[in-house]
Motif scaffolding. Structure first.
Motif, PDB file in Angstrom:
ATOM      1  N   VAL A  93      11.679  -4.355 -51.992  1.00 43.36           N
ATOM      2  CA  VAL A  93      11.652  -5.521 -51.110  1.00 43.36           C
ATOM      3  C   VAL A  93      12.618  -5.320 -49.952  1.00 43.36           C
ATOM      4  O   VAL A  93      12.320  -5.690 -48.801  1.00 43.36           O
ATOM      5  N   SER A  94      13.764  -4.707 -50.220  1.00 48.22           N
ATOM      6  CA  SER A  94      14.704  -4.384 -49.149  1.00 48.22           C
ATOM      7  C   SER A  94      14.065  -3.405 -48.161  1.00 48.22           C
ATOM      8  O   SER A  94      14.186  -3.567 -46.940  1.00 48.22           O
ATOM      9  N   ALA A 105      14.168  -2.993 -37.365  1.00 46.75           N
ATOM     10  CA  ALA A 105      15.148  -3.203 -38.435  1.00 46.75           C
ATOM     11  C   ALA A 105      14.705  -2.603 -39.758  1.00 46.75           C
ATOM     12  O   ALA A 105      15.356  -2.838 -40.786  1.00 46.75           O
ATOM     13  N   LEU A 106      13.624  -1.847 -39.779  1.00 48.89           N
ATOM     14  CA  LEU A 106      13.148  -1.209 -40.993  1.00 48.89           C
ATOM     15  C   LEU A 106      13.673   0.226 -41.082  1.00 48.89           C
ATOM     16  O   LEU A 106      14.126   0.789 -40.079  1.00 48.89           O
ATOM     17  N   PRO A 107      13.601   0.832 -42.263  1.00 45.76           N
ATOM     18  CA  PRO A 107      13.978   2.250 -42.368  1.00 45.76           C
ATOM     19  C   PRO A 107      13.157   3.116 -41.414  1.00 45.76           C
ATOM     20  O   PRO A 107      12.021   2.779 -41.059  1.00 45.76           O
ATOM     21  N   PHE A 109      16.807 -18.054 -44.535  1.00 49.25           N
ATOM     22  CA  PHE A 109      17.845 -17.027 -44.658  1.00 49.25           C
ATOM     23  C   PHE A 109      17.447 -15.769 -43.880  1.00 49.25           C
ATOM     24  O   PHE A 109      18.282 -15.150 -43.208  1.00 49.25           O
ATOM     25  N   PHE A 110      16.185 -15.405 -43.933  1.00 52.16           N
ATOM     26  CA  PHE A 110      15.707 -14.219 -43.220  1.00 52.16           C
ATOM     27  C   PHE A 110      15.931 -14.355 -41.724  1.00 52.16           C
ATOM     28  O   PHE A 110      16.379 -13.410 -41.064  1.00 52.16           O
ATOM     29  N   TRP A 111      15.648 -15.533 -41.159  1.00 54.30           N
ATOM     30  CA  TRP A 111      15.816 -15.737 -39.717  1.00 54.30           C
ATOM     31  C   TRP A 111      17.281 -15.588 -39.302  1.00 54.30           C
ATOM     32  O   TRP A 111      17.573 -15.150 -38.198  1.00 54.30           O
ATOM     33  N   ILE A 115      16.228  -6.485 -45.239  1.00 54.51           N
ATOM     34  CA  ILE A 115      17.353  -7.219 -45.824  1.00 54.51           C
ATOM     35  C   ILE A 115      17.953  -6.364 -46.941  1.00 54.51           C
ATOM     36  O   ILE A 115      17.220  -5.727 -47.701  1.00 54.51           O
ATOM     37  N   SER A 116      19.263  -6.362 -47.066  1.00 54.64           N
ATOM     38  CA  SER A 116      19.923  -5.470 -48.012  1.00 54.64           C
ATOM     39  C   SER A 116      19.529  -5.760 -49.457  1.00 54.64           C
ATOM     40  O   SER A 116      19.233  -6.909 -49.821  1.00 54.64           O
TER      41      SER A 116
END
Length: 502
Positions: free
Chosen positions: A307-308, A260-262, A329-331, A313-314
């Motif tokens: 941080v995004s 899920a990372l760039p 929230f992250f989960w 996370i957006s």
């Protein structure tokens, strides 16, 4: 000696989970026996770490006494002792606790260091048929092990109903009575000459950190080592901006696992990314959060973008939350849009499904659900059928231990004090990179700030693994983590005649 006391059977249910939980109990009209002082021993042989190992397994109960020598509680334990060695009294002894508070000593017992391990997939998911199998990576080849169940966990119970629960249920009360109990066990089993080690997982790290000092100061029992598996904060303050920022490296690890990372981050190995994120967290993220509303808008945009980049996370969600996102929230958020799935708290490799895709937190921890699925039938069958411990008591995976008095938690400072006073005492920390309950970078921060002088850092080591809270459930890490313990034990025992001095 076999003393039995009759009591009502209680059934407890968990609400939050293994290491931070609330329980409720209902009483049913069935009278069962609590064994206060008894033991049964069985003999075994199996291959461990490439060699045949003969050992005994003793399951039993040993009392907790009051000041007048009256039994007030009964603690259930399982003790493994290797029998095919000379000079057994000099064998290292590892005293093992799980956490909660309120969790039985089951997870490390049949998941990690013991001679048997729960049947699960190579990545830690439940399989059928349920049960246990030989653990070829157990540390029993180099050390004897006792798994202790504190009051109201496993088959341990209060037997004097007049005793107030605060005698057992609190940070310092827990440490005090368990130190007395350990002293009795060591005397009964002639282990005073043995090099001694404590190992605790999750809240168990709070317990063993305090016990290191309590055993030393009140029982005059000096240890060789303490192993902290997925440690808690140990009373070391990290509130505010520090606590908000320290989870970022964990976010990176979990997002990397789920791709899920760039793209430029995903193409790098995790071991190359995490040091960069750790440095950013300490050098930039914490100072930015510390400025709060005084942080200028351009810097706020810059931090949110970074941080995004590191969390998956957006930027919009991070700005909406004033640069700080919660673990809950992250989960819920990480895989919400792409896969409509949640990820686990205690091990973020696990994925779950919620009834609704909306919301700010998941409805259950998919990691904990998988573990309960596998461990509960396995431990109940193993203790009764393989080790011969017969009882109608329910085995409390999570027991009623609340309210738990958390005041005056100085356990990190207690451990530091024990290390200062005992030049032989070494510490090893083991953490999983995908653990969102006790994140690995929190653990690093804790051990750094437990010893701000830096004088003890050469006796503290950190080991990280590509799994979660129970890093040993992943087959590859089961072997690596046990080998790390094996090495730590050997390195922490000085050669004969070497004095304990600075």
């Amino acid at each position: 000696m076999d003393i039995n006391i009759r009591c009502k059977r209680s059934l407890s249910g968990t609400i939050l989970g293994v290491f931070l939980l609330l329980t409720s109990s209902i009483v049913v009209a069935q009278s069962v026996e609590v064994k206060v002082d008894t033991a049964v021993t069985t003999h075994h042989e199996q291959r461990i770490n490439g060699q045949e190992v003969a050992y005994t397994a003793t399951t039993g109960n040993q009392p907790v006494w009051d000041e007048e020598g009256k039994p007030i509680a009964s603690l259930f334990y399982t003790y493994y002792k290797r029998t095919d060695v000379d000079n057994s009294e000099r064998r290292p002894l590892v005293i093992s606790f799980n956490g909660g508070p309120g969790s039985a000593s089951v997870w490390m017992h049949i998941g990690y260091t013991g001679p048997k391990k729960v049947k699960i997939s190579d990545e830690g998911f439940p399989v059928q048929p349920y049960g246990v199998e030989n653990n070829p990576h157990s540390i029993l080849d180099v050390a004897d092990i006792i798994y202790v169940n504190p009051v109201n966990t496993g088959f341990s119970r209060i037997v004097d109903k007049e005793v107030k629960k605060k005698k057992f249920f609190g940070v310092n009360a827990d440490i005090e009575y368990l130190a007395d109990w350990i002293d009795t066990f060591v005397s009964r089993h002639d282990r005073w000459k043995s090099p001694k080690f404590l190992i605790g997982e999750s809240y168990g790290t709070t317990r063993v950190s305090g016990l290191a000092d309590e055993l030393q100061d009140s029982q005059w029992m000096f240890l060789n080592g303490v192993i902290l598996v997925s440690p808690t904060g140990l009373g070391i303050d990290r509130d505010g901006p520090v606590g908000d920022a320290l989870t970022l490296p964990y976010f990176t690890a979990a997002a990397w696992y789920h791709n899920a990372l760039p793209k430029e981050l995903q193409e790098r190995d995790l071991s190359k990314i995490l040091p960069e994120v750790e440095a950013y967290t300490i050098d930039t993220y914490i100072p930015a959060l510390a400025k709060g509303g005084a942080l200028d808008e351009s810097k706020k945009e810059e931090v949110a973008k970074k941080v995004s980049y590191f969390s998956g996370i957006s930027k919009k969600e991070i700005l909406n939350r004033n640069l700080s996102i919660s673990t809950s929230f992250f989960w819920k958020e990480l895989l919400r849009d792409e896969k409509e799935l949640t990820i686990g708290r205690l091990d973020s490799r696990y994925r779950g499904q919620d009834p609704e895709n909306a919301g700010n937190r998941y409805t259950y921890d998919p990691a904990l659900s998988s573990w309960n699925h596998a461990f509960t039938p396995a431990i109940n069958h193993y203790l009764r059928s393989d080790l011969g411990y017969n009882t109608d008591l329910q085995y409390w995976m999570f027991g009623p231990v609340h309210p738990w008095d958390r005041d005056n938690n100085r356990t990190g400072k207690n451990l530091r004090s024990a290390m200062n006073e005992n030049p032989y005492l070494n510490v090893m920390v083991q953490s999983g990179y995908y653990d969102g309950g006790t994140p690995y970078f929190d653990a690093k921060y804790t051990i750094w700030n437990m010893d701000r002088s830096g004088k003890l850092q050469d006796r503290i080591q950190f080991k990280g693994y590509r799994s979660g809270h129970m890093m040993y459930l992943r087959k590859e890490d089961l072997e690596a983590a046990n080998n790390d313990i094996r090495t730590f034990i050997k390195q922490s025992i000085p050669k004969d005649g070497v004095p304990a001095k600075y």
